[in-house]
Design a protein around this motif. Structure first.
Motif, PDB file in Angstrom:
ATOM      1  N   ILE A   1       0.832  -1.203   0.000  1.00  0.00           N
ATOM      2  CA  ILE A   1       0.000   0.000   0.000  1.00  0.00           C
ATOM      3  C   ILE A   1       0.868   1.255   0.000  1.00  0.00           C
ATOM      4  CG2 ILE A   1      -1.664   1.333   1.368  1.00  0.00           C
ATOM      5  CD1 ILE A   1      -2.933  -1.405   2.105  1.00  0.00           C
ATOM      6  N   ALA A   2       1.962   1.252   0.754  1.00  0.00           N
ATOM      7  CA  ALA A   2       2.866   2.401   0.773  1.00  0.00           C
ATOM      8  C   ALA A   2       3.458   2.632  -0.614  1.00  0.00           C
ATOM      9  CB  ALA A   2       3.975   2.189   1.800  1.00  0.00           C
ATOM     10  N   ASN A   3       3.815   1.555  -1.315  1.00  0.00           N
ATOM     11  CA  ASN A   3       4.343   1.692  -2.664  1.00  0.00           C
ATOM     12  C   ASN A   3       3.287   2.262  -3.598  1.00  0.00           C
ATOM     13  OD1 ASN A   3       4.871   0.468  -5.567  1.00  0.00           O
ATOM     14  ND2 ASN A   3       6.836   0.637  -4.494  1.00  0.00           N
ATOM     15  N   ALA A   4       2.050   1.824  -3.453  1.00  0.00           N
ATOM     16  CA  ALA A   4       0.964   2.362  -4.280  1.00  0.00           C
ATOM     17  C   ALA A   4       0.823   3.863  -4.055  1.00  0.00           C
ATOM     18  CB  ALA A   4      -0.346   1.649  -3.959  1.00  0.00           C
ATOM     19  N   GLU A   5       0.887   4.283  -2.794  1.00  0.00           N
ATOM     20  CA  GLU A   5       0.778   5.703  -2.482  1.00  0.00           C
ATOM     21  C   GLU A   5       1.940   6.487  -3.085  1.00  0.00           C
ATOM     22  OE1 GLU A   5       0.445   5.772   1.777  1.00  0.00           O
ATOM     23  OE2 GLU A   5      -1.645   5.106   1.717  1.00  0.00           O
ATOM     24  N   ASN A   6       3.149   5.926  -3.019  1.00  0.00           N
ATOM     25  CA  ASN A   6       4.321   6.579  -3.617  1.00  0.00           C
ATOM     26  C   ASN A   6       4.173   6.742  -5.126  1.00  0.00           C
ATOM     27  OD1 ASN A   6       5.648   6.895  -1.197  1.00  0.00           O
ATOM     28  ND2 ASN A   6       6.846   5.021  -1.417  1.00  0.00           N
ATOM     29  N   GLU A   7       3.477   5.809  -5.752  1.00  0.00           N
ATOM     30  CA  GLU A   7       3.261   5.854  -7.204  1.00  0.00           C
ATOM     31  C   GLU A   7       1.966   6.581  -7.561  1.00  0.00           C
ATOM     32  OE1 GLU A   7       5.463   4.856  -9.432  1.00  0.00           O
ATOM     33  OE2 GLU A   7       6.810   4.262  -7.808  1.00  0.00           O
ATOM     34  N   GLU A   8       1.335   7.191  -6.555  1.00  0.00           N
ATOM     35  CA  GLU A   8       0.076   7.928  -6.725  1.00  0.00           C
ATOM     36  C   GLU A   8      -1.038   7.039  -7.273  1.00  0.00           C
ATOM     37  OE1 GLU A   8       0.861  11.548  -8.873  1.00  0.00           O
ATOM     38  OE2 GLU A   8       2.181  12.289  -7.297  1.00  0.00           O
ATOM     39  N   LEU A   9      -1.083   5.810  -6.783  1.00  0.00           N
ATOM     40  CA  LEU A   9      -2.148   4.870  -7.110  1.00  0.00           C
ATOM     41  C   LEU A   9      -3.074   4.769  -5.918  1.00  0.00           C
ATOM     42  CD1 LEU A   9       0.014   2.025  -8.653  1.00  0.00           C
ATOM     43  CD2 LEU A   9      -1.415   3.661  -9.906  1.00  0.00           C
ATOM     44  N   GLU A  10      -4.361   4.640  -6.190  1.00  0.00           N
ATOM     45  CA  GLU A  10      -5.327   4.448  -5.128  1.00  0.00           C
ATOM     46  C   GLU A  10      -5.661   2.958  -5.048  1.00  0.00           C
ATOM     47  OE1 GLU A  10      -9.832   5.800  -3.832  1.00  0.00           O
ATOM     48  OE2 GLU A  10      -8.794   6.889  -5.415  1.00  0.00           O
ATOM     49  N   THR A  11      -5.475   2.378  -3.873  1.00  0.00           N
ATOM     50  CA  THR A  11      -5.768   0.949  -3.733  1.00  0.00           C
ATOM     51  C   THR A  11      -7.251   0.757  -3.451  1.00  0.00           C
ATOM     52  OG1 THR A  11      -5.111   1.030  -1.409  1.00  0.00           O
ATOM     53  CG2 THR A  11      -3.456   0.279  -2.992  1.00  0.00           C
TER      54      THR A  11
END
Length: 102
Positions: A88-98
């Motif tokens: 989830i942290a990686n998704a946030e860093n890539e500006e992705l919404e999980t």
């Protein structure tokens, strides 16, 4: 104004919502991608020994471990890690919404 016509606030942005009287449809990850929601991703749980089947470029992992796979909305694996929080942290860093996919 009915409850379905009231704006929904997310942060300082108002969004509107409508309610359909049609039965709810189940969307697969590929259906979501087809709707052009390119900034969405989901986390799936997998066994370490299965990673090579859906992510052949991943290194071999010791068997028997639970891993978490961050996937793009179309199902493309983006990251394999040992914790949901890391995915989830990686998704946030890539500006992705999980989002949750059931």
């Amino acid at each position: 104004m009915t409850i379905a016509d009231r704006p929904i606030f997310r942060g300082d942005t108002a969004m509107s919502a409508s309610v359909s009287r049609h039965p709810a449809a189940t969307l697969s990850a590929r259906d979501i991608a087809a709707l052009a929601w390119r900034n969405l991703a989901y986390v799936r749980v997998a066994r370490s020994e299965d990673v090579g089947f859906f992510c052949p470029e991943a290194p071999l992992l010791a068997p028997g471990a639970e891993v978490f796979v961050l996937c793009a909305a179309d199902g493309t694996p983006l990251l394999v890690t040992d914790s949901r929080e890391s995915a989830i942290a990686n998704a946030e860093n890539e500006e992705l919404e999980t989002v949750g996919v059931h």
